[in-house]
Design a protein around this motif. Structure first.
Motif, PDB file in Angstrom:
ATOM      1  N   PRO A   1       0.952  -1.303  -0.053  1.00 46.32           N
ATOM      2  CA  PRO A   1      -0.055  -0.081  -0.018  1.00 46.32           C
ATOM      3  C   PRO A   1       0.866   1.119   0.024  1.00 46.32           C
ATOM      4  N   ALA A   2       0.319   2.162  -0.507  1.00 46.54           N
ATOM      5  CA  ALA A   2       1.052   3.641  -0.704  1.00 46.54           C
ATOM      6  C   ALA A   2       1.429   4.172   0.708  1.00 46.54           C
ATOM      7  N   SER A   3       0.573   3.911   1.819  1.00 49.10           N
ATOM      8  CA  SER A   3       0.602   4.119   3.101  1.00 49.10           C
ATOM      9  C   SER A   3       0.178   3.324   4.102  1.00 49.10           C
ATOM     10  N   PRO A   4       0.664   2.880   5.238  1.00 47.47           N
ATOM     11  CA  PRO A   4       0.083   1.854   6.130  1.00 47.47           C
ATOM     12  C   PRO A   4      -1.174   2.157   6.524  1.00 47.47           C
ATOM     13  N   PRO A   5      -1.967   1.338   6.615  1.00 43.92           N
ATOM     14  CA  PRO A   5      -3.433   1.546   7.479  1.00 43.92           C
ATOM     15  C   PRO A   5      -3.024   2.286   8.566  1.00 43.92           C
ATOM     16  N   PRO A   6      -4.308   2.986   9.061  1.00 39.44           N
ATOM     17  CA  PRO A   6      -3.955   3.854   9.888  1.00 39.44           C
ATOM     18  C   PRO A   6      -4.079   3.208  11.478  1.00 39.44           C
ATOM     19  N   GLY A   7      -4.700   2.259  11.410  1.00 42.22           N
ATOM     20  CA  GLY A   7      -4.716   1.500  12.633  1.00 42.22           C
ATOM     21  C   GLY A   7      -5.932   2.008  13.679  1.00 42.22           C
ATOM     22  N   ILE A   8      -6.154   1.290  14.604  1.00 41.22           N
ATOM     23  CA  ILE A   8      -7.231   1.763  15.726  1.00 41.22           C
ATOM     24  C   ILE A   8      -6.464   1.942  17.079  1.00 41.22           C
ATOM     25  N   ALA A   9      -6.427   3.031  17.550  1.00 37.32           N
ATOM     26  CA  ALA A   9      -5.835   3.233  19.027  1.00 37.32           C
ATOM     27  C   ALA A   9      -6.855   3.016  20.004  1.00 37.32           C
TER      28      ALA A   9
ATOM     29  N   PHE B   1     -17.269   0.295  13.405  1.00 39.43           N
ATOM     30  CA  PHE B   1     -15.960  -0.452  13.299  1.00 39.43           C
ATOM     31  C   PHE B   1     -15.864  -0.214  11.860  1.00 39.43           C
ATOM     32  N   ASP B   2     -14.511   0.287  11.521  1.00 31.27           N
ATOM     33  CA  ASP B   2     -13.967   0.531  10.060  1.00 31.27           C
ATOM     34  C   ASP B   2     -12.991  -0.552   9.792  1.00 31.27           C
ATOM     35  N   VAL B   3     -13.219  -1.896   9.178  1.00 29.92           N
ATOM     36  CA  VAL B   3     -12.395  -2.708   8.882  1.00 29.92           C
ATOM     37  C   VAL B   3     -11.224  -2.406   8.022  1.00 29.92           C
ATOM     38  N   TYR B   4     -11.481  -1.431   7.068  1.00 31.56           N
ATOM     39  CA  TYR B   4     -10.580  -0.950   6.133  1.00 31.56           C
ATOM     40  C   TYR B   4      -9.431  -0.430   6.759  1.00 31.56           C
ATOM     41  N   ARG B   5      -9.293   0.070   8.131  1.00 30.62           N
ATOM     42  CA  ARG B   5      -8.492   0.952   8.863  1.00 30.62           C
ATOM     43  C   ARG B   5      -7.437  -0.217   9.075  1.00 30.62           C
ATOM     44  N   LEU B   6      -7.733  -1.515   8.991  1.00 30.80           N
ATOM     45  CA  LEU B   6      -6.743  -2.675   9.298  1.00 30.80           C
ATOM     46  C   LEU B   6      -6.146  -3.483   8.188  1.00 30.80           C
ATOM     47  N   LEU B   7      -6.788  -2.874   6.835  1.00 39.11           N
ATOM     48  CA  LEU B   7      -6.514  -3.655   5.434  1.00 39.11           C
ATOM     49  C   LEU B   7      -5.671  -2.654   4.736  1.00 39.11           C
ATOM     50  N   PRO B   8      -4.613  -3.590   4.024  1.00 39.64           N
ATOM     51  CA  PRO B   8      -3.723  -2.903   3.299  1.00 39.64           C
ATOM     52  C   PRO B   8      -4.231  -2.232   1.885  1.00 39.64           C
ATOM     53  N   PHE B   9      -5.861  -2.331   1.738  1.00 40.24           N
ATOM     54  CA  PHE B   9      -6.330  -1.978   0.675  1.00 40.24           C
ATOM     55  C   PHE B   9      -7.341  -1.045   1.200  1.00 40.24           C
ATOM     56  N   SER B  10      -7.624   0.284   0.437  1.00 37.98           N
ATOM     57  CA  SER B  10      -8.644   0.966   1.043  1.00 37.98           C
ATOM     58  C   SER B  10     -10.043   0.598   0.611  1.00 37.98           C
ATOM     59  N   GLN B  11     -11.118   1.203   0.781  1.00 44.63           N
ATOM     60  CA  GLN B  11     -12.383   0.797   0.481  1.00 44.63           C
ATOM     61  C   GLN B  11     -12.606   0.997  -1.165  1.00 44.63           C
ATOM     62  N   GLN B  12     -12.153   1.996  -1.629  1.00 42.68           N
ATOM     63  CA  GLN B  12     -12.281   2.297  -2.996  1.00 42.68           C
ATOM     64  C   GLN B  12     -11.343   1.243  -3.894  1.00 42.68           C
ATOM     65  N   GLU B  13     -10.285   0.955  -3.237  1.00 42.08           N
ATOM     66  CA  GLU B  13      -9.325  -0.069  -4.084  1.00 42.08           C
ATOM     67  C   GLU B  13     -10.153  -1.492  -3.868  1.00 42.08           C
ATOM     68  N   PHE B  14     -10.606  -1.876  -2.815  1.00 37.39           N
ATOM     69  CA  PHE B  14     -11.273  -3.100  -2.696  1.00 37.39           C
ATOM     70  C   PHE B  14     -12.334  -3.180  -3.564  1.00 37.39           C
TER      71      PHE B  14
ATOM     72  N   ARG C   1     -11.048 -14.848  -0.454  1.00 38.35           N
ATOM     73  CA  ARG C   1     -10.082 -16.192   0.093  1.00 38.35           C
ATOM     74  C   ARG C   1      -8.934 -15.812   0.864  1.00 38.35           C
ATOM     75  N   ASP C   2      -8.522 -14.817   0.437  1.00 43.29           N
ATOM     76  CA  ASP C   2      -7.024 -14.287   0.919  1.00 43.29           C
ATOM     77  C   ASP C   2      -6.746 -12.637   0.648  1.00 43.29           C
ATOM     78  N   ILE C   3      -6.143 -12.032   1.694  1.00 43.62           N
ATOM     79  CA  ILE C   3      -5.688 -10.613   1.528  1.00 43.62           C
ATOM     80  C   ILE C   3      -4.318 -10.746   1.961  1.00 43.62           C
ATOM     81  N   GLU C   4      -3.349 -10.092   1.030  1.00 44.65           N
ATOM     82  CA  GLU C   4      -1.996  -9.990   1.194  1.00 44.65           C
ATOM     83  C   GLU C   4      -1.761  -8.377   1.141  1.00 44.65           C
ATOM     84  N   ASP C   5      -0.589  -8.078   1.379  1.00 44.57           N
ATOM     85  CA  ASP C   5      -0.156  -6.543   1.135  1.00 44.57           C
ATOM     86  C   ASP C   5      -0.343  -5.769   0.031  1.00 44.57           C
TER      87      ASP C   5
END
Length: 212
Positions: free
Chosen positions: A53-61, A69-82, A154-158
């Protein structure tokens, strides 16, 4: 002051020696690196292509709430990319299953060319141009109209996502109509600045995921 010939010869010889010494000194004392030529013989830096990804996911503190809950904050793809990747996997599978017996194989693969990597396109061209398959389709006058349904991830990678997609076909062979379907594993990966189908095979064959 008048010098004799002998004296003039000694003076000339001395000047020659002095000039020689000065030349040697300047050669040895010259800087190894001329600031004006800095970088002239330095090879250009090699910039690696994107492997994630161009930048790492922002994470949830903070605490996680099911309501926002926004699962895309934990994924290497944004919602638009997905969404773009999912649409691509579905469109490609439908286009892959659409053909005519009287269609030039180059026209068929031309419809796929903008959706796949160059390596996969080469494989598809070889398959579409297979003499045995072409002869069989012409003999049967086969025509197929493809569609596809997204089943699950099935699977998600970086750098890639594997979708399970069911390809469906309305097939006409020798004047008889039938429906056919098969599930595929479709890997969509980053390819430069865009997303492309990187690999494609029957779902039960298994498939490696990440391309980075």
């Amino acid at each position: 002051m008048n010098l004799t010939d002998r004296q003039r010869k000694f003076v000339f010889a001395g000047l020659v020696v002095v000039l020689a010494v000065v030349g040697v000194y300047l050669t040895v004392a010259a800087p190894e690196d001329d600031p004006g030529d800095e970088g002239a013989n330095t090879p250009p830096a090699v910039t690696a292509g994107p492997t994630g990804p161009a930048s790492p996911p922002p994470g949830i503190a903070g605490s996680v709430s099911p309501g926002d809950f926004d699962v895309y904050r934990l994924l290497p793809f944004s919602q638009q990319e997905f969404a773009t990747a999912a649409d691509l996997a579905q469109r490609f599978t439908a286009a892959y299953g659409t053909y005519r017996f009287d269609e030039d194989p180059q026209v068929y693969t031309g419809r796929l060319s903008g959706m796949v990597t160059e390596a996969l396109l080469d494989e598809l061209r070889r398959g579409a141009g297979s003499p045995g398959m072409l002869d069989e389709r012409r003999r049967q006058q086969a025509v197929a109209e493809g569609s596809a349904t997204l089943d699950r991830v099935r699977d998600i990678e970086d750098n890639s996502i594997i979708f399970l997609v069911t390809g469906k076909q309305q097939v006409t062979k020798e004047g008889k109509k039938a429906q056919e379907s098969r599930q595929y594993a479709v890997t969509v990966a980053r390819d430069g600045g865009s997303l492309r189908v990187y690999a494609f095979e029957p779902a039960d064959a298994g498939q490696a995921g990440d391309t980075g």
